[in-house]
Design a protein around this motif. Structure first.
Motif, PDB file in Angstrom:
ATOM      1  N   THR A 138      -3.620 -66.395 111.119  1.00  0.00           N
ATOM      2  CA  THR A 138      -3.350 -65.380 110.097  1.00  0.00           C
ATOM      3  C   THR A 138      -3.160 -64.004 110.729  1.00  0.00           C
ATOM      4  OG1 THR A 138      -5.737 -65.127 109.754  1.00  0.00           O
ATOM      5  CG2 THR A 138      -4.577 -66.643 108.292  1.00  0.00           C
ATOM      6  N   ARG A 139      -3.823 -63.729 111.852  1.00  0.00           N
ATOM      7  CA  ARG A 139      -3.648 -62.451 112.527  1.00  0.00           C
ATOM      8  C   ARG A 139      -2.206 -62.298 113.035  1.00  0.00           C
ATOM      9  NH1 ARG A 139      -6.598 -58.752 115.507  1.00  0.00           N
ATOM     10  NH2 ARG A 139      -8.160 -58.997 113.863  1.00  0.00           N
ATOM     11  N   LEU A 140      -1.638 -63.343 113.599  1.00  0.00           N
ATOM     12  CA  LEU A 140      -0.254 -63.274 114.073  1.00  0.00           C
ATOM     13  C   LEU A 140       0.708 -62.985 112.927  1.00  0.00           C
ATOM     14  CD1 LEU A 140      -0.169 -66.232 116.639  1.00  0.00           C
ATOM     15  CD2 LEU A 140      -0.112 -63.795 117.156  1.00  0.00           C
ATOM     16  N   VAL A 141       0.462 -63.616 111.773  1.00  0.00           N
ATOM     17  CA  VAL A 141       1.317 -63.365 110.592  1.00  0.00           C
ATOM     18  C   VAL A 141       1.163 -61.917 110.140  1.00  0.00           C
ATOM     19  CG1 VAL A 141       1.750 -64.001 108.186  1.00  0.00           C
ATOM     20  CG2 VAL A 141       1.279 -65.786 109.892  1.00  0.00           C
ATOM     21  N   GLU A 142      -0.088 -61.418 110.140  1.00  0.00           N
ATOM     22  CA  GLU A 142      -0.328 -60.027 109.741  1.00  0.00           C
ATOM     23  C   GLU A 142       0.347 -59.048 110.695  1.00  0.00           C
ATOM     24  OE1 GLU A 142      -4.523 -59.809 109.731  1.00  0.00           O
ATOM     25  OE2 GLU A 142      -4.789 -60.946 107.872  1.00  0.00           O
ATOM     26  N   MET A 143       0.517 -59.430 111.967  1.00  0.00           N
ATOM     27  CA  MET A 143       1.180 -58.568 112.943  1.00  0.00           C
ATOM     28  C   MET A 143       2.692 -58.493 112.734  1.00  0.00           C
ATOM     29  SD  MET A 143      -0.708 -59.348 116.578  1.00  0.00           S
ATOM     30  CE  MET A 143      -2.299 -58.637 116.990  1.00  0.00           C
ATOM     31  N   GLY A 144       3.188 -59.336 111.846  1.00  0.00           N
ATOM     32  CA  GLY A 144       4.615 -59.283 111.550  1.00  0.00           C
ATOM     33  C   GLY A 144       5.418 -60.452 112.067  1.00  0.00           C
ATOM     34  N   VAL A 145       4.755 -61.435 112.696  1.00  0.00           N
ATOM     35  CA  VAL A 145       5.472 -62.617 113.163  1.00  0.00           C
ATOM     36  C   VAL A 145       5.706 -63.544 111.967  1.00  0.00           C
ATOM     37  CG1 VAL A 145       5.460 -64.551 114.780  1.00  0.00           C
ATOM     38  CG2 VAL A 145       4.334 -62.399 115.406  1.00  0.00           C
ATOM     39  N   GLU A 146       6.907 -64.048 111.826  1.00  0.00           N
ATOM     40  CA  GLU A 146       7.236 -64.930 110.700  1.00  0.00           C
ATOM     41  C   GLU A 146       6.381 -66.196 110.765  1.00  0.00           C
ATOM     42  OE1 GLU A 146       9.072 -64.447 108.142  1.00  0.00           O
ATOM     43  OE2 GLU A 146       9.882 -62.513 108.755  1.00  0.00           O
ATOM     44  N   PRO A 147       5.870 -66.657 109.603  1.00  0.00           N
ATOM     45  CA  PRO A 147       5.017 -67.852 109.601  1.00  0.00           C
ATOM     46  C   PRO A 147       5.666 -69.076 110.244  1.00  0.00           C
ATOM     47  CG  PRO A 147       4.866 -66.727 107.497  1.00  0.00           C
ATOM     48  CD  PRO A 147       5.933 -66.035 108.274  1.00  0.00           C
ATOM     49  N   PHE A 148       6.979 -69.259 110.051  1.00  0.00           N
ATOM     50  CA  PHE A 148       7.614 -70.446 110.626  1.00  0.00           C
ATOM     51  C   PHE A 148       7.653 -70.361 112.159  1.00  0.00           C
ATOM     52  CE2 PHE A 148      11.231 -67.586 110.312  1.00  0.00           C
ATOM     53  CZ  PHE A 148      11.992 -67.883 111.446  1.00  0.00           C
ATOM     54  N   LEU A 149       7.695 -69.135 112.701  1.00  0.00           N
ATOM     55  CA  LEU A 149       7.649 -68.978 114.158  1.00  0.00           C
ATOM     56  C   LEU A 149       6.262 -69.268 114.700  1.00  0.00           C
ATOM     57  CD1 LEU A 149       9.787 -65.722 114.631  1.00  0.00           C
ATOM     58  CD2 LEU A 149      10.480 -68.088 115.059  1.00  0.00           C
ATOM     59  N   VAL A 150       5.232 -68.801 113.967  1.00  0.00           N
ATOM     60  CA  VAL A 150       3.850 -69.092 114.368  1.00  0.00           C
ATOM     61  C   VAL A 150       3.606 -70.594 114.348  1.00  0.00           C
ATOM     62  CG1 VAL A 150       1.422 -68.774 113.784  1.00  0.00           C
ATOM     63  CG2 VAL A 150       3.008 -66.861 113.550  1.00  0.00           C
ATOM     64  N   ALA A 151       4.025 -71.243 113.263  1.00  0.00           N
ATOM     65  CA  ALA A 151       3.775 -72.676 113.101  1.00  0.00           C
ATOM     66  C   ALA A 151       4.452 -73.499 114.190  1.00  0.00           C
ATOM     67  CB  ALA A 151       4.267 -73.130 111.724  1.00  0.00           C
ATOM     68  N   SER A 152       5.629 -73.089 114.619  1.00  0.00           N
ATOM     69  CA  SER A 152       6.375 -73.884 115.596  1.00  0.00           C
ATOM     70  C   SER A 152       6.041 -73.558 117.047  1.00  0.00           C
ATOM     71  CB  SER A 152       7.884 -73.699 115.371  1.00  0.00           C
ATOM     72  OG  SER A 152       8.219 -72.331 115.440  1.00  0.00           O
ATOM     73  N   SER A 153       5.356 -72.427 117.285  1.00  0.00           N
ATOM     74  CA  SER A 153       5.109 -72.027 118.679  1.00  0.00           C
ATOM     75  C   SER A 153       3.683 -72.290 119.148  1.00  0.00           C
ATOM     76  CB  SER A 153       5.434 -70.539 118.869  1.00  0.00           C
ATOM     77  OG  SER A 153       4.607 -69.737 118.048  1.00  0.00           O
ATOM     78  N   VAL A 154       2.683 -72.139 118.280  1.00  0.00           N
ATOM     79  CA  VAL A 154       1.277 -72.284 118.695  1.00  0.00           C
ATOM     80  C   VAL A 154       0.928 -73.763 118.857  1.00  0.00           C
ATOM     81  CG1 VAL A 154      -1.117 -71.855 118.078  1.00  0.00           C
ATOM     82  CG2 VAL A 154       0.620 -70.117 117.586  1.00  0.00           C
ATOM     83  N   VAL A 155       0.349 -74.117 120.024  1.00  0.00           N
ATOM     84  CA  VAL A 155      -0.055 -75.504 120.259  1.00  0.00           C
ATOM     85  C   VAL A 155      -1.560 -75.691 120.110  1.00  0.00           C
ATOM     86  CG1 VAL A 155       1.903 -75.981 121.755  1.00  0.00           C
ATOM     87  CG2 VAL A 155      -0.222 -75.155 122.766  1.00  0.00           C
ATOM     88  N   GLY A 156      -2.330 -74.628 120.337  1.00  0.00           N
ATOM     89  CA  GLY A 156      -3.776 -74.747 120.199  1.00  0.00           C
ATOM     90  C   GLY A 156      -4.456 -73.397 120.319  1.00  0.00           C
ATOM     91  N   ILE A 157      -5.647 -73.301 119.730  1.00  0.00           N
ATOM     92  CA  ILE A 157      -6.410 -72.052 119.753  1.00  0.00           C
ATOM     93  C   ILE A 157      -7.864 -72.394 120.072  1.00  0.00           C
ATOM     94  CG2 ILE A 157      -7.118 -70.005 118.468  1.00  0.00           C
ATOM     95  CD1 ILE A 157      -4.711 -70.608 116.571  1.00  0.00           C
ATOM     96  N   LEU A 158      -8.403 -71.714 121.058  1.00  0.00           N
ATOM     97  CA  LEU A 158      -9.790 -71.926 121.464  1.00  0.00           C
ATOM     98  C   LEU A 158     -10.597 -70.674 121.136  1.00  0.00           C
ATOM     99  CD1 LEU A 158     -11.708 -73.909 123.095  1.00  0.00           C
ATOM    100  CD2 LEU A 158     -11.216 -72.456 125.074  1.00  0.00           C
ATOM    101  N   ALA A 159     -11.552 -70.791 120.209  1.00  0.00           N
ATOM    102  CA  ALA A 159     -12.477 -69.685 119.930  1.00  0.00           C
ATOM    103  C   ALA A 159     -13.730 -69.903 120.760  1.00  0.00           C
ATOM    104  CB  ALA A 159     -12.824 -69.643 118.449  1.00  0.00           C
ATOM    105  N   GLN A 160     -14.308 -68.822 121.274  1.00  0.00           N
ATOM    106  CA  GLN A 160     -15.481 -68.995 122.117  1.00  0.00           C
ATOM    107  C   GLN A 160     -16.459 -67.830 121.997  1.00  0.00           C
ATOM    108  OE1 GLN A 160     -13.216 -68.993 126.018  1.00  0.00           O
ATOM    109  NE2 GLN A 160     -14.904 -67.641 126.605  1.00  0.00           N
ATOM    110  N   ARG A 161     -17.698 -68.121 122.367  1.00  0.00           N
ATOM    111  CA  ARG A 161     -18.762 -67.127 122.492  1.00  0.00           C
ATOM    112  C   ARG A 161     -19.550 -67.446 123.748  1.00  0.00           C
ATOM    113  NH1 ARG A 161     -16.250 -65.887 118.664  1.00  0.00           N
ATOM    114  NH2 ARG A 161     -16.931 -65.096 116.644  1.00  0.00           N
ATOM    115  N   LEU A 162     -20.241 -66.453 124.264  1.00  0.00           N
ATOM    116  CA  LEU A 162     -21.135 -66.669 125.390  1.00  0.00           C
ATOM    117  C   LEU A 162     -22.579 -66.619 124.903  1.00  0.00           C
ATOM    118  CD1 LEU A 162     -19.514 -64.569 128.266  1.00  0.00           C
ATOM    119  CD2 LEU A 162     -19.443 -67.040 127.951  1.00  0.00           C
ATOM    120  N   VAL A 163     -23.354 -67.623 125.242  1.00  0.00           N
ATOM    121  CA  VAL A 163     -24.780 -67.643 124.906  1.00  0.00           C
ATOM    122  C   VAL A 163     -25.583 -67.643 126.200  1.00  0.00           C
ATOM    123  CG1 VAL A 163     -24.518 -68.808 122.687  1.00  0.00           C
ATOM    124  CG2 VAL A 163     -24.751 -70.177 124.764  1.00  0.00           C
TER     125      VAL A 163
END
Length: 566
Positions: free
Chosen positions: A427-452
């Motif tokens: 959703t952040r990429l879409v908010e930045m102005g990237v078209e949703p269809f471009l986001v959907a076709s380009s992103v292969v994976g997203i890793l969220a992380q924290r350090l403990v």
């Protein structure tokens, strides 16, 4: 020549040195030139340890494979300047009623022996160790006893500004003998922070006091309160080291400098920020000699490791790592690049700053002063025929647009985003102005992380959490059957904190057709996340709690760094 022929015989017997190599080295000797052992070392015919053992056998002296730090005499170390010890490659191994045992790289050099006898008035017995082992012992011993900041504060009197005009850059902070209190204080601040594994030093002025804090394993700890009148001198000294304008106190400034501590290169990034009571200064420490971690080292479980391995080996697409500042995103990307780095691939990065040097990878440093931004750097990279691109951070719509276009034109793109979870990156990429269809076709994976923070292994113990704590963590009234909670009791090894070091917890979102449809429909991040969880994604908190029940971290630490889904 007789003495060195004897060394040659010993090396031939003990190190398997051939007669041909020995005669060749003997022929290379000239009067006043390198000795036989040095010639053989240069030819790589022998190792430093083999030469050390041969010298010890020739002189009938003990040889130290490893110099122990146990029972070192601090008074003796105070008598021997570190510069003198490094110049002659000597180290006082022990002192007792019989005298001093001195490890030497060259037992044939009598000068340091005579000097030490004159200095201490004691009998000095020589021993042998390799130059590398002596240098390691010197760095470790003198680093552990480097000037403490509290001892220097007492010297900060009316001469607090003394010596500030000198741009002193010692070869090693432990070698400096400057007597100016401010210079010694700043040097000791950096040295002690490095010794205690601090990532940042915060120097914070308030109305009536000056506070210095270290960030260790993600948590700030107050270490010292210098006199408030020393603040201007400390700020000026740090600005001089960073090549900043010492007269400018109204505007923020950023700079950097490099120092050596115990023989290791340390990069220090400096940020000066004007506040109501003076300039607030933050120093970020980065050990240039530290090794880049692998994907196995950063705490990824085997299942996630396999999935990420498949993602990063795709020929094109965007792989994003998300999380707040200081959550280890760049370290994870470096680990991925290290896995992919080979002569068959052209890898180029644009970063701010370049935190690690990667052999075989082209790395570009962002420089806004000359308009070298992430977007402009990324445009230039595309003309270099890259296979893999790493963008340090997607900060704006322009950079996001170019990154997406790069992925769609046959490049594999790695980057980071500041979002709280994996679904939020879409959703952040879409908010930045990237078209949703471009986001959907380009992103292969997203890793969220924290350090403990990980539990200190020296004082780790099992315990029973309270019922209230268990309910807050979602366990009900008791832990799962067979599960045990652990914590650190606190000991000298962890400075009574109970934690030592950090590891990562991860949430991996893998793009598929259903998630792409949700992006095309501009669904919110919660909807996307719930769909991913139904498909098997493990959320950050659940991943953290699982790691806590494995005994790697505590339940309280996981609750601190993660938030409950709403």
């Amino acid at each position: 020549m007789t003495r060195w022929k004897r060394i040659g015989e010993i090396l031939r017997e003990d190190a398997g040195l051939t007669e041909a190599v020995l005669q060749d080295a003997l022929a290379a000797q000239v009067s006043g030139g390198p000795r036989l052992g040095e010639i053989l070392l240069d030819k790589k015919a022998i190792t430093p340890e083999q030469l050390g053992r041969a010298l010890a056998r020739q002189q009938n002296l003990p040889f130290f494979d490893r110099i122990s730090m146990q029972g070192l005499d601090d008074d003796l170390l105070n008598l021997i300047p570190i510069g003198f010890a490094k110049e002659y490659r000597i180290f006082p191994v022990q002192r007792d009623e019989n005298g001093i045992v001195l490890a030497m790289a060259d037992p044939l050099d009598s000068r340091p022996l005579n000097d030490l006898v004159s200095l201490t008035g004691a009998y000095v017995e020589a021993a042998v160790a390799t130059p590398q082992e002596i240098l390691r012992a010197i760095n470790q011993a003198y680093e552990s006893r480097a000037g403490e900041t509290r001892e220097i504060i007492g010297d900060m009197g009316s001469d607090a500004d003394a010596g500030l005009a000198q741009n002193l850059e010692p070869a090693d902070l432990l070698d400096t003998s400057d007597e100016a209190p401010i210079i010694r204080f700043v040097n000791s601040l950096v040295t002690q922070a490095y010794r205690e594994r601090a990532s940042d030093i915060h120097i914070e002025p308030f109305e009536t006091e000056l506070v210095v804090r270290y960030r260790i394993d993600g948590i700030l700890y107050e270490v010292v309160k210098p006199p408030i009148k020393a603040h201007a001198g400390i700020a000026s000294r740090i600005k001089i080291m960073s090549n900043l304008n010492i007269a400018e106190k109204r505007l923020p400034q950023d700079g950097r400098f490099r120092v050596r501590i115990a023989g290791k290169d340390v990069d220090v990034r400096v940020s000066c920020l004007p506040t109501a009571f003076g300039e607030r200064i933050v120093l970020r420490l980065l050990d240039k000699s530290s090794q880049v971690l692998t994907l196995e080292d950063v705490g990824l479980e085997s299942t996630l490791l396999m999935q990420i391995h498949q993602m990063i080996h795709k020929t094109h697409g965007i792989f994003l790592v998300t999380g707040p500042t200081g959550s280890g995103k760049t370290t994870t990307l470096y680990a991925a690049l290290t896995r992919l780095n080979s002569r068959e691939k052209n890898i180029i990065t644009v970063e701010d700053p370049i935190e690690y040097q990667l052999a075989g990878v082209g790395q570009i440093q962002v420089n806004p002063k000359i308009n070298l931004t992430f977007a402009n750097g990324l445009r230039s990279i595309l003309r270099q025929d890259p296979d893999i691109i790493m963008v340090g951070e997607i900060r704006d719509g322009e950079t996001a647009e170019i990154a997406v276009q790069s992925a769609l034109t046959g490049h594999m793109v790695f980057s980071t985003l500041h979002t709280n979870d994996s679904a939020g990156a879409l959703t952040r990429l879409v908010e930045m102005g990237v078209e949703p269809f471009l986001v959907a076709s380009s992103v292969v994976g997203i890793l969220a992380q924290r350090l403990v923070r990980t539990i200190c292994p020296h004082c780790k113990e099992a315990y029973q959490p309270t019922a209230e704590a268990l309910q807050e963590m979602g366990f009900g009234t008791s832990l799962p059957a067979g599960a045990t909670a652990y914590r650190g009791r606190g000991c000298e090894q962890c400075m009574d904190i109970g934690y030592r070091g950090r590891t990562g917890i991860y949430e991996l979102l893998t793009m598929d057709d259903e998630l792409r449809d949700l992006v095309l429909k501009k669904s919110d991040s919660a909807t996307i996340k719930n769909a991913a969880i139904r498909k098997g994604m493990v959320a950050l908190r659940e991943a953290g709690l699982a790691k806590a029940l494995q005994g790697r971290t505590t339940l309280e630490e996981v609750m601190r760094v993660t938030q409950e889904d709403v």
